[in-house]
Design an enzyme around this catalytic site. Structure first.
Site, short mmCIF file in Angstrom:
data_model
loop_
_atom_site.label_atom_id
_atom_site.label_comp_id
_atom_site.label_asym_id
_atom_site.label_seq_id
_atom_site.Cartn_x
_atom_site.Cartn_y
_atom_site.Cartn_z
N HIS A 235 55.88 26.00 90.82
CA HIS A 235 56.13 26.52 89.47
C HIS A 235 55.68 25.45 88.49
CE1 HIS A 235 58.80 28.88 86.58
NE2 HIS A 235 58.58 27.77 85.91
N CYS A 268 61.20 25.20 78.28
CA CYS A 268 62.53 24.82 78.74
C CYS A 268 63.29 24.16 77.60
CB CYS A 268 62.43 23.86 79.93
SG CYS A 268 64.05 23.33 80.55
N ASN A 277 54.82 28.14 80.92
CA ASN A 277 54.30 28.17 82.29
C ASN A 277 52.78 28.34 82.26
OD1 ASN A 277 56.99 28.54 83.85
ND2 ASN A 277 57.06 30.10 82.26
#
Length: 333
Positions: A235, A268, A277
């Site tokens: 990720h 985040c 991402n």
């Protein structure tokens, strides 16, 4: 006296040499195929949006992603609205989306209460999470790493008994916003613990996107010795523009599952400066260019990216989408 080879022996030798040459050449380019893409846009991509997004929009986004050929779409989080207001409609979203028999729709579950609500909603797969540093764990979940693992173990016992598949996230595997560089040996230890608890897949998260091919290689050299390749996923956030390079490094290790987010959405709140991402469009473009199968329809993906960006009122973070838009604009001039 030099022995003369018969014609058939010469032929066999040439064929063998050709095979060895091709084998050596191809080994340098031996990548897993197909690759599984886990789309996290509806959950990880949207959860920190300040403006509340309509439930109908979330459902529409997920249904559009369904039509892109993605086989795993993380749809929501069964977390308290107090902590993540954007996910307050988790039950409605999960019940209203179109569910295909060959697609998984995991949800994030932080505690037993969230798990109970998820089970009542008919969820078949969940994701649990931990962190590789004490500071991040305390800031993200208000508990130590060990306390977090105890919580995860409690969730997993109930989930596995209920027949749910459980995926495990491990945050800050390369760098932490509070502690800096992270020890690969500690990451390996925590990842192995999640795997041994029963997570069918452990997803290594470069949460603040500080990884590069060098640090990623050092991490994977450790982790892949302890956990089977088909039980690992990656990720990557793209803060330093290294997400695709890190994924390429992981492909060379044989890892074949990667998280990504439509239009590069996400970030985040506990990692200052962390961008979203890696964009699903960019990942698919790279993989298809390498001849790696994904099962994803690229054109539908680009259309879906445009859809959600128009709703959010922003430009896509996907470099591929931006390039295509610029190319089309020039063609119109």
């Amino acid at each position: 006296m030099k022995r003369k080879l018969l014609p058939i022996q010469c032929f066999v030798n040439k064929q063998l040499q050709s095979y060895i040459t091709k084998l050596s050449f191809n080994n340098l380019r031996l990548y897993p195929s197909p690759v599984k893409i886990v789309e996290v846009g509806p959950r990880d991509g949207l959860q920190n949006e300040k403006k509340v997004i309509e439930t109908s929009t979330k459902v529409d986004l997920i249904n559009r992603l369904n039509n892109c050929g993605l086989k795993v779409i993380e749809v929501t989080s069964f977390v308290s609205p107090k902590w993540v207001p954007q996910m307050a409609d988790n039950k409605q979203v999960y019940s209203q989306i179109e569910k295909k028999h060959d697609v998984s729709y995991p949800v994030l579950v932080p505690n037993l209460n969230g798990l109970e609500n998820a089970i009542k909603s008919g969820v078949k797969e969940i994701a649990v999470f931990s962190a590789a540093t004490e500071a991040f764990s305390n800031n993200n979940t208000n508990c130590s790493i060990e306390e977090g693992f105890i919580r995860v173990e409690e969730i997993m016992k109930v989930a596995l008994k209920a027949g749910l598949n459980v995926r495990g996230y491990l945050s800050c595997v390369i760098g932490c916003p509070y502690e800096g560089q992270v020890d690969p040996d500690k990451v390996t230890q925590y990842a192995q613990r999640l795997h041994e608890m029963g997570c069918y897949e452990v997803c290594l998260g470069d949460t603040i996107g500080v990884g590069n091919p060098g640090t990623m290689e050092r991490l994977l050299e450790k982790v892949t010795r302890r956990i089977p390749l088909d039980c690992l996923a990656l990720h990557c956030h793209d803060t330093f523009g290294m997400a695709l390079a890190n994924i390429y490094t992981a492909l060379q290790f044989g890892i074949s599952t990667f998280d990504s987010s439509i239009a590069g959405l996400g970030g985040c709140p506990y990692a200052p400066g962390a961008t979203g991402n890696v964009a699903t469009e960019d990942l698919v473009y790279m993989l298809h260019g390498m001849g790696i199968e994904t099962g994803v329809n690229f054109d539908n993906l680009v259309e879906t990216s445009s859809f959600i960006c128009s709703i959010l009122g922003r430009e896509s973070a996907s470099r591929v989408v931006r390039a295509l838009r610029a190319k089309n604009s020039k063609c119109l001039v």
